[in-house]
Scaffold this active site. Sequence first.
Site, PDB file in Angstrom:
ATOM      1  N   GLY A   9       1.009  -1.116   0.005  1.00 29.47           N
ATOM      2  CA  GLY A   9      -0.061   0.090   0.097  1.00 29.47           C
ATOM      3  C   GLY A   9       0.934   1.177   0.144  1.00 29.47           C
ATOM      4  O   GLY A   9       0.632   2.172   0.624  1.00 29.47           O
ATOM      5  N   ALA A  10       2.061   1.171  -0.723  1.00 28.25           N
ATOM      6  CA  ALA A  10       3.036   2.431  -0.556  1.00 28.25           C
ATOM      7  C   ALA A  10       2.835   3.447  -1.415  1.00 28.25           C
ATOM      8  O   ALA A  10       3.758   4.376  -1.559  1.00 28.25           O
ATOM      9  CB  ALA A  10       4.345   1.643  -1.389  1.00 28.25           C
ATOM     10  N   SER A  11       1.626   3.673  -2.217  1.00 30.13           N
ATOM     11  CA  SER A  11       1.657   4.688  -3.422  1.00 30.13           C
ATOM     12  C   SER A  11       0.679   5.939  -2.808  1.00 30.13           C
ATOM     13  O   SER A  11       0.708   6.813  -3.588  1.00 30.13           O
ATOM     14  CB  SER A  11       0.627   4.062  -4.529  1.00 30.13           C
ATOM     15  OG  SER A  11      -0.421   3.751  -4.296  1.00 30.13           O
ATOM     16  N   ASP A  65      -2.237  -7.006  -7.395  1.00 40.23           N
ATOM     17  CA  ASP A  65      -3.343  -7.090  -6.322  1.00 40.23           C
ATOM     18  C   ASP A  65      -2.382  -7.736  -5.126  1.00 40.23           C
ATOM     19  O   ASP A  65      -2.111  -8.961  -5.334  1.00 40.23           O
ATOM     20  CB  ASP A  65      -4.342  -7.946  -6.935  1.00 40.23           C
ATOM     21  CG  ASP A  65      -5.364  -8.145  -5.800  1.00 40.23           C
ATOM     22  OD1 ASP A  65      -5.086  -7.786  -4.610  1.00 40.23           O
ATOM     23  OD2 ASP A  65      -6.197  -8.966  -6.017  1.00 40.23           O
ATOM     24  N   ALA A  66      -2.206  -7.186  -4.298  1.00 31.73           N
ATOM     25  CA  ALA A  66      -1.395  -7.634  -2.957  1.00 31.73           C
ATOM     26  C   ALA A  66      -2.057  -8.919  -2.411  1.00 31.73           C
ATOM     27  O   ALA A  66      -1.611  -9.497  -1.867  1.00 31.73           O
ATOM     28  CB  ALA A  66      -1.176  -6.496  -2.168  1.00 31.73           C
ATOM     29  N   ALA A  72      -5.514  -0.257   2.047  1.00 27.75           N
ATOM     30  CA  ALA A  72      -6.853   0.400   2.132  1.00 27.75           C
ATOM     31  C   ALA A  72      -7.602  -0.012   0.917  1.00 27.75           C
ATOM     32  O   ALA A  72      -7.229   0.557  -0.098  1.00 27.75           O
ATOM     33  CB  ALA A  72      -7.055   1.507   2.677  1.00 27.75           C
ATOM     34  N   TYR A 107     -17.186   3.635  12.866  1.00 27.34           N
ATOM     35  CA  TYR A 107     -16.001   2.868  12.756  1.00 27.34           C
ATOM     36  C   TYR A 107     -15.562   2.045  13.861  1.00 27.34           C
ATOM     37  O   TYR A 107     -15.961   0.847  13.293  1.00 27.34           O
ATOM     38  CB  TYR A 107     -14.846   4.325  13.035  1.00 27.34           C
ATOM     39  CG  TYR A 107     -13.455   3.669  12.235  1.00 27.34           C
ATOM     40  CD1 TYR A 107     -13.319   4.005  10.720  1.00 27.34           C
ATOM     41  CD2 TYR A 107     -12.648   2.968  12.899  1.00 27.34           C
ATOM     42  CE1 TYR A 107     -12.135   3.478  10.144  1.00 27.34           C
ATOM     43  CE2 TYR A 107     -11.647   2.229  12.134  1.00 27.34           C
ATOM     44  CZ  TYR A 107     -11.226   2.676  10.838  1.00 27.34           C
ATOM     45  OH  TYR A 107     -10.281   2.188  10.121  1.00 27.34           O
ATOM     46  N   VAL A 121      -6.306  11.447   9.318  1.00 28.62           N
ATOM     47  CA  VAL A 121      -6.042  12.442   8.277  1.00 28.62           C
ATOM     48  C   VAL A 121      -6.697  12.066   7.178  1.00 28.62           C
ATOM     49  O   VAL A 121      -7.667  11.041   6.993  1.00 28.62           O
ATOM     50  CB  VAL A 121      -4.446  11.976   7.742  1.00 28.62           C
ATOM     51  CG1 VAL A 121      -3.460  12.434   8.989  1.00 28.62           C
ATOM     52  CG2 VAL A 121      -4.270  10.321   7.362  1.00 28.62           C
ATOM     53  N   THR A 168      -7.003  11.000   3.497  1.00 27.40           N
ATOM     54  CA  THR A 168      -6.717  10.092   2.383  1.00 27.40           C
ATOM     55  C   THR A 168      -7.708   9.506   1.535  1.00 27.40           C
ATOM     56  O   THR A 168      -8.871   9.812   1.680  1.00 27.40           O
ATOM     57  CB  THR A 168      -5.909   8.857   2.953  1.00 27.40           C
ATOM     58  OG1 THR A 168      -7.034   8.006   3.552  1.00 27.40           O
ATOM     59  CG2 THR A 168      -4.774   9.239   3.819  1.00 27.40           C
TER      60      THR A 168
END
Length: 392
Positions: free
Chosen positions: A48-50, A111-112, A140, A235, A273, A275
């Site tokens: 999910g590094a991007s 797809d991880a 996510a 949540y 935050v 995102t």
Amino acid sequence: MIVKPRIRGFICTTAHPLGCAASVQAQVKHVKTVANPGTGPQKVLVLGASGGYGLASRIVSAFGCGASTLGVSFEKPPSEKKTATAGWYNNLAFESQAHADGMYATSIDGDAFSDEIKQQVIDTIKADLGQIDLLVYSLASPVRQHPRTGILHRSAIKPLGDDVCVQSLNVDKGLVHEVVLKPADEEETANTVSVMGGEDWEYWIDALLDAGVLAEGFKTIAYTYIGSELTWPIYWHATLGKAKEDLDRAAGTIDKSLASVNGSCQVVVLKAVVTQASSAIPVVPLYNSLLFRVMKNAGVHEDCITHISRLFFTQLYSDDQRLDEVGRIRMDDMELQADVQNEVKRLWGIVSSENINELADLEGYRSDFLKIFGFGLPGVDYKANVDHLMQS
Ligand code: NAD
């Protein structure tokens, strides 16, 4: 093409290549001011590094600690008529900056959740890094195709039990309104746990352990959110909370399985935050815009990059971690400070469409949202034609 923001609800369907690059560069610049190369992790895999917290984790690992990084994300490349997704441009910008600084950086797009991407990552680690010493699990996603059953699970962002009537915010129009959210049934809850819970994290660790690519003393972390009673109905006490409870369960199992490499596994509770993922959750935009106003006034506001820098430099590798009763690292300490929460609750009780601009940091929220897609960055000429295919 001249790229303008095209907003549809909580998503922007365009991304500005130079704006995304400027956003990555601004984060790199910040991290370089607090960097401590050679400390912390040295070979890092970020899932999910991007974007969001995953991108911030990759930037802090590389430019803060001097680590080689391998990033996995699921992004769309550009076509003649359409821009790429923001994460696609972010990956390019990250890699070019890391390479310019002489660091190893490779990004894998796919797809991880799939076995194929896990194998591709293992092959890349073996070929380029030998072993890794940190895995950050920061996915996510709204869907997960289960690698063993082939079933496509869709997450549902819903309350549990009864209908929930909550205040929400139409960010575009600046309107505060009430929404009634229907509760999830058992299947929707189970699907959400399958997508956002800990099973896939366990699959990753099993595959990496089997392949012998985890270094002695390896660490893995996954990110979670708990928040306060204002967001609990949608949540922590809702489908997403069930998924995050499953992440806690998985952390315990993974921690035991890492004994063979003297490794450890922790869940980290982060602050709210803006995102792509968080803007899709009802209630959160209103909560965030009130929270940002209060935290900025109190001088304790953090964005993705400052928050993750604090995690890496003060907690992750510290012998004196701020842990809760189940062993999670608590980075949400400033968000949950009593004075901050009391003020947010007071504002929550009186906020309306008429006073939202005065009580909340709606402008800050909007600006953070546009920045995710590369808009509103200083120094970028948004009137100029850009090569959205990034071929030049
Ligand atoms: P984000 O939307 O900014 O990033 C999600 C990342 O996941 C992207 O890199 C995307 O490409 C990648 N991704 C999605 N599906 C994928 C797939 N199938 N294969 C590979 N990559 C895939 O999200 P974020 O808000 O940074 O969330 C990251 C984590 O942080 C989540 O676990 C979230 O719950 C947690 N968190 C977020 C907040 C918040 O306020 N945003 C607060 C606390 C914790």
